[in-house]
Design a protein around this motif. Structure first.
Motif, PDB file in Angstrom:
ATOM      1  N   VAL A  32     -17.598  -8.970  35.933  1.00 42.99           N
ATOM      2  CA  VAL A  32     -18.373  -9.438  34.773  1.00 42.99           C
ATOM      3  C   VAL A  32     -18.142  -8.622  33.491  1.00 42.99           C
ATOM      4  CG1 VAL A  32     -20.412 -10.336  33.809  1.00 42.99           C
ATOM      5  CG2 VAL A  32     -19.976 -10.917  36.343  1.00 42.99           C
ATOM      6  N   THR A  34     -18.796  -9.190  28.977  1.00 39.36           N
ATOM      7  CA  THR A  34     -19.405 -10.047  27.761  1.00 39.36           C
ATOM      8  C   THR A  34     -18.096  -9.987  26.818  1.00 39.36           C
ATOM      9  OG1 THR A  34     -21.502  -9.705  28.218  1.00 39.36           O
ATOM     10  CG2 THR A  34     -21.063 -10.232  25.973  1.00 39.36           C
ATOM     11  N   ILE A  75     -17.198 -18.881  22.324  1.00 39.09           N
ATOM     12  CA  ILE A  75     -17.244 -18.028  23.706  1.00 39.09           C
ATOM     13  C   ILE A  75     -17.604 -16.488  23.255  1.00 39.09           C
ATOM     14  CG2 ILE A  75     -15.377 -19.575  25.043  1.00 39.09           C
ATOM     15  CD1 ILE A  75     -13.593 -17.032  24.533  1.00 39.09           C
ATOM     16  N   GLN A  78     -20.661 -14.812  25.533  1.00 38.35           N
ATOM     17  CA  GLN A  78     -20.865 -15.468  26.694  1.00 38.35           C
ATOM     18  C   GLN A  78     -20.162 -14.345  27.755  1.00 38.35           C
ATOM     19  OE1 GLN A  78     -20.452 -19.046  27.579  1.00 38.35           O
ATOM     20  NE2 GLN A  78     -20.977 -20.091  25.599  1.00 38.35           N
ATOM     21  N   GLN A  79     -20.860 -14.481  28.845  1.00 40.60           N
ATOM     22  CA  GLN A  79     -20.161 -13.536  30.116  1.00 40.60           C
ATOM     23  C   GLN A  79     -19.185 -14.328  30.603  1.00 40.60           C
ATOM     24  OE1 GLN A  79     -23.716 -12.205  32.142  1.00 40.60           O
ATOM     25  NE2 GLN A  79     -23.142 -10.239  31.553  1.00 40.60           N
ATOM     26  N   ALA A  80     -18.222 -13.661  31.335  1.00 36.80           N
ATOM     27  CA  ALA A  80     -17.111 -14.454  32.039  1.00 36.80           C
ATOM     28  C   ALA A  80     -16.527 -13.496  33.206  1.00 36.80           C
ATOM     29  CB  ALA A  80     -15.875 -14.895  31.047  1.00 36.80           C
ATOM     30  N   ASP A 102     -10.294 -18.440  33.224  1.00 35.83           N
ATOM     31  CA  ASP A 102     -10.454 -19.518  32.170  1.00 35.83           C
ATOM     32  C   ASP A 102      -9.884 -20.942  33.277  1.00 35.83           C
ATOM     33  OD1 ASP A 102     -11.467 -20.604  30.157  1.00 35.83           O
ATOM     34  OD2 ASP A 102      -9.481 -20.484  28.969  1.00 35.83           O
ATOM     35  N   LEU A 113     -15.017 -21.240  31.047  1.00 29.10           N
ATOM     36  CA  LEU A 113     -15.119 -19.967  31.537  1.00 29.10           C
ATOM     37  C   LEU A 113     -15.502 -19.968  32.818  1.00 29.10           C
ATOM     38  CD1 LEU A 113     -16.557 -18.234  28.314  1.00 29.10           C
ATOM     39  CD2 LEU A 113     -14.092 -18.328  29.013  1.00 29.10           C
ATOM     40  N   GLN A 115     -18.188 -18.210  34.897  1.00 30.08           N
ATOM     41  CA  GLN A 115     -19.149 -17.400  34.784  1.00 30.08           C
ATOM     42  C   GLN A 115     -20.335 -17.230  35.559  1.00 30.08           C
ATOM     43  OE1 GLN A 115     -20.434 -20.283  31.105  1.00 30.08           O
ATOM     44  NE2 GLN A 115     -20.232 -18.268  30.024  1.00 30.08           N
ATOM     45  N   ASP A 122     -23.216  -6.100  32.483  1.00 24.75           N
ATOM     46  CA  ASP A 122     -21.522  -6.231  32.372  1.00 24.75           C
ATOM     47  C   ASP A 122     -20.883  -5.024  33.269  1.00 24.75           C
ATOM     48  OD1 ASP A 122     -21.558  -8.034  30.645  1.00 24.75           O
ATOM     49  OD2 ASP A 122     -21.581  -6.767  28.974  1.00 24.75           O
TER      50      ASP A 122
END
Length: 127
Positions: A32, A34, A75, A78-80, A102, A113, A115, A122
């Motif tokens: 994860v 950000t 985005i 945002q966390q992804a 993605d 995303l 997520q 993170d």
């Protein structure tokens, strides 16, 4: 959005890829992060430069998402999920240090995303 995207109700899943062993999947380091900033890559029609925080460090990850979102800045913050142990790859003269998950664009769907369901630190690993 571009006419290349289809409505979700018209979606037909692509065939599954060949089976891989658990050992292969276990080698992929997904974490994860950000998204701290999103910038266009000069001279590229597809690439966006993402600056991503992973807790103890930040990386530049290039993504072919240019033109897939009305406002790529949506985005930021945002966390992804990201693959962080790929060999660095030079694209459009810049080095990418990972890969963003993605969802949707390979299937011509509006992208989303991948997520976590709630904020988590993170650098947290997927597994």
């Amino acid at each position: 959005m571009s006419a290349r995207f289809i409505e979700g109700s018209d979606f037909v899943p692509a065939p599954l890829k060949p089976t891989v062993s658990f050992d292969v999947v276990d080698q992929v380091d997904v974490r994860v992060g950000t998204i701290r900033a999103v910038e266009e890559v000069p001279g590229s029609k597809k690439l966006m430069r993402l600056r991503v925080g992973f807790g103890d460090h930040e990386r530049v990850i290039l993504s072919g998402m240019r033109g897939e979102r009305e406002d790529p800045q949506e985005i930021v913050g945002q966390q992804a999920l990201f693959v962080v142990n790929l060999e660095p790859r030079k694209m459009a003269g810049e080095l990418s240090e990972g890969m963003l998950f993605d969802l949707g664009s390979p299937d011509r769907l509006l992208p989303a995303l991948a997520q976590p369901e709630r904020p988590i630190p993170d650098g947290t690993r997927v597994g």
